[in-house]
Design a protein around this motif. Structure first.
Motif, short mmCIF file in Angstrom:
data_model
loop_
_atom_site.label_atom_id
_atom_site.label_comp_id
_atom_site.label_asym_id
_atom_site.label_seq_id
_atom_site.Cartn_x
_atom_site.Cartn_y
_atom_site.Cartn_z
N SER A 1 -3.61 -10.93 -17.10
CA SER A 1 -3.62 -10.80 -18.55
C SER A 1 -2.83 -9.59 -19.03
CB SER A 1 -5.07 -10.69 -19.05
OG SER A 1 -5.83 -11.82 -18.66
N ILE A 2 -2.70 -8.58 -18.17
CA ILE A 2 -2.05 -7.35 -18.62
C ILE A 2 -0.70 -7.10 -17.94
CG2 ILE A 2 -4.27 -6.26 -19.15
CD1 ILE A 2 -4.13 -4.76 -16.54
N ASN A 3 -0.37 -7.92 -16.94
CA ASN A 3 0.88 -7.70 -16.20
C ASN A 3 1.79 -8.91 -16.36
OD1 ASN A 3 2.81 -7.71 -13.89
ND2 ASN A 3 1.71 -5.83 -13.35
N ARG A 4 2.84 -8.73 -17.12
CA ARG A 4 3.76 -9.83 -17.43
C ARG A 4 4.45 -10.35 -16.17
NH1 ARG A 4 4.25 -13.04 -22.01
NH2 ARG A 4 6.24 -14.08 -21.95
N LYS A 5 4.85 -9.45 -15.27
CA LYS A 5 5.58 -9.85 -14.07
C LYS A 5 4.71 -10.72 -13.16
CE LYS A 5 8.91 -6.04 -13.86
NZ LYS A 5 9.43 -4.91 -13.06
N PHE A 6 3.39 -10.40 -13.13
CA PHE A 6 2.49 -11.21 -12.31
C PHE A 6 2.44 -12.63 -12.85
CE2 PHE A 6 -1.70 -12.88 -11.14
CZ PHE A 6 -1.67 -12.70 -9.77
N GLY A 7 2.43 -12.75 -14.19
CA GLY A 7 2.44 -14.07 -14.82
C GLY A 7 3.71 -14.83 -14.47
N GLU A 8 4.84 -14.12 -14.41
CA GLU A 8 6.10 -14.77 -14.04
C GLU A 8 6.08 -15.25 -12.60
OE1 GLU A 8 8.97 -11.78 -14.93
OE2 GLU A 8 8.84 -12.06 -17.12
N ARG A 9 5.50 -14.44 -11.71
CA ARG A 9 5.38 -14.85 -10.30
C ARG A 9 4.46 -16.06 -10.16
NH1 ARG A 9 5.37 -9.17 -9.29
NH2 ARG A 9 3.10 -9.16 -9.04
#
Length: 350
Positions: A172-180
């Protein structure tokens, strides 16, 4: 309902019947007859009020996500979600995507937005659950003799829930994790989904990013911490209070701490993804542990029967009665084996 569903429900009921037979049907009936009917009605009222609190929490989260709806619309959706969770294997959590789908259809909204509020709703339940789970595990170690393997499985289950909670918060707070995560889902779709197309992959990206944006907004909003999170703890307090009143109806006074421990242990057992709502296994665990806490087996069985009628069967029946109101398209999505696949197809159709 498919044959697999009927089999699991039949198996669960058979387990419960055997358990009640071992305790003694006559003694259970005698205990039921002596119960204070006024306190039983109060317990039913508390269950309905608890469901209202679930609705209120989801309402707050929807407001934070800029989804303008009302409690009157959300209350039956909560009941439908509870019913579907109860009639499907516990590990599937089929009620959550279905109520997200209903809300998206009723309010004409993207499902990634409504699903984010549902995930946030379930995530908030995890905080008080983890607190009580740690207390329950400590209580089991100190007061209840238990097979080390079962205790280890309980501890592993608590750790898995904690890890899942941390992953959801981090996403929810890390955009790059969402992209991965988006790349991982697209990789899976390319490998296993026959209808995979560039347009469908764009839809996946839109869903994941939309979901993350909505979750991020809720994490940042103070209303979640001020209103929704305290509601989660209040809900669990009322769950425990309902069981306490049921035992009072049978003339037994049981420590709320013991009730909380048994409640959490039964909930962990109920997560076994083979039994609908943990039916049979949960009942048996409750009877065993209440008996170990000093309650006679017949009274423990009678109280457990009443508790499960109120907390399991009441919302299940109400939810299934309401379900046809939302149409045959909802009924088509409810299956032990394919509800998630059909919801994926729904995203593909949008």
């Amino acid at each position: 309902m498919d044959k697999k569903s009927i089999f699991f429900i039949g198996l669960s009921i058979a387990i419960l019947v055997v358990m009640l037979y071992l305790v003694g049907i006559d003694s259970i009936i005698a205990a039921l007859e002596m119960a204070d009917k006024g306190l039983i009605l109060l317990a039913i009222g508390l269950e309905l009020f608890t469901i209202f609190l679930y609705t209120l929490r989801w309402y707050v989260l929807n407001k934070v996500a800029d989804i303008n709806t009302n409690l009157k619309k959300l209350f039956p959706m909560i009941l439908v979600g509870l019913a579907i969770n109860n009639i499907t294997p516990s590990g599937r959590g089929g009620g959550e995507p279905v109520r997200a789908y209903i809300l998206s259809r009723e309010e004409d909204l993207p499902m990634e937005n409504t699903f984010a509020t549902v995930v946030a709703d379930r995530t908030l339940d995890t905080f008080p659950f983890l607190v009580l789970a740690v207390i329950a595990v400590i209580g089991v170690i100190l007061y209840f003799p238990m097979n080390p393997l079962i205790l280890a499985l309980m501890i592993i289950a608590v750790i898995e829930i904690l890890v899942l909670l941390l992953i959801i918060i981090y996403m929810s707070i890390n955009r790059k994790f969402g992209e991965r995560l988006n790349g991982w889902i697209i990789g899976l779709s390319r490998r296993f989904y026959k209808k995979n197309t560039p347009e469908f992959e764009d839809k996946i990206t839109s869903v994941v990013m939309g979901f993350q944006d909505t979750m991020n907004r809720m994490v940042d909003d103070k209303k979640v911490m001020v209103y929704a999170l305290p509601l989660s703890f209040i809900i669990w307090i009322f769950e425990i209070l309902r069981v306490y009143i049921i035992f009072l109806a049978f003339g037994a006074v049981l420590s709320p701490l013991i009730i909380a421990e048994v409640f959490i242990i039964a909930s962990l057992v109920g997560m076994i993804p083979l039994l609908p709502g943990g039916l049979g296994a949960v009942d048996g665990i409750m009877i065993i542990f209440y008996s170990a806490a000093g309650i006679t087996p017949s009274l423990a069985a009678a109280a457990t029967v009443v508790e499960r009628l109120i907390s399991f069967w009441l919302p299940t029946i109400l939810g299934m009665v309401i379900l046809p109101y939302y149409g045959s398209s909802i009924l088509d999505k409810i299956s032990f084996s394919s509800s998630e696949d059909k919801l994926i197809e729904e995203l593909d159709d949008e």
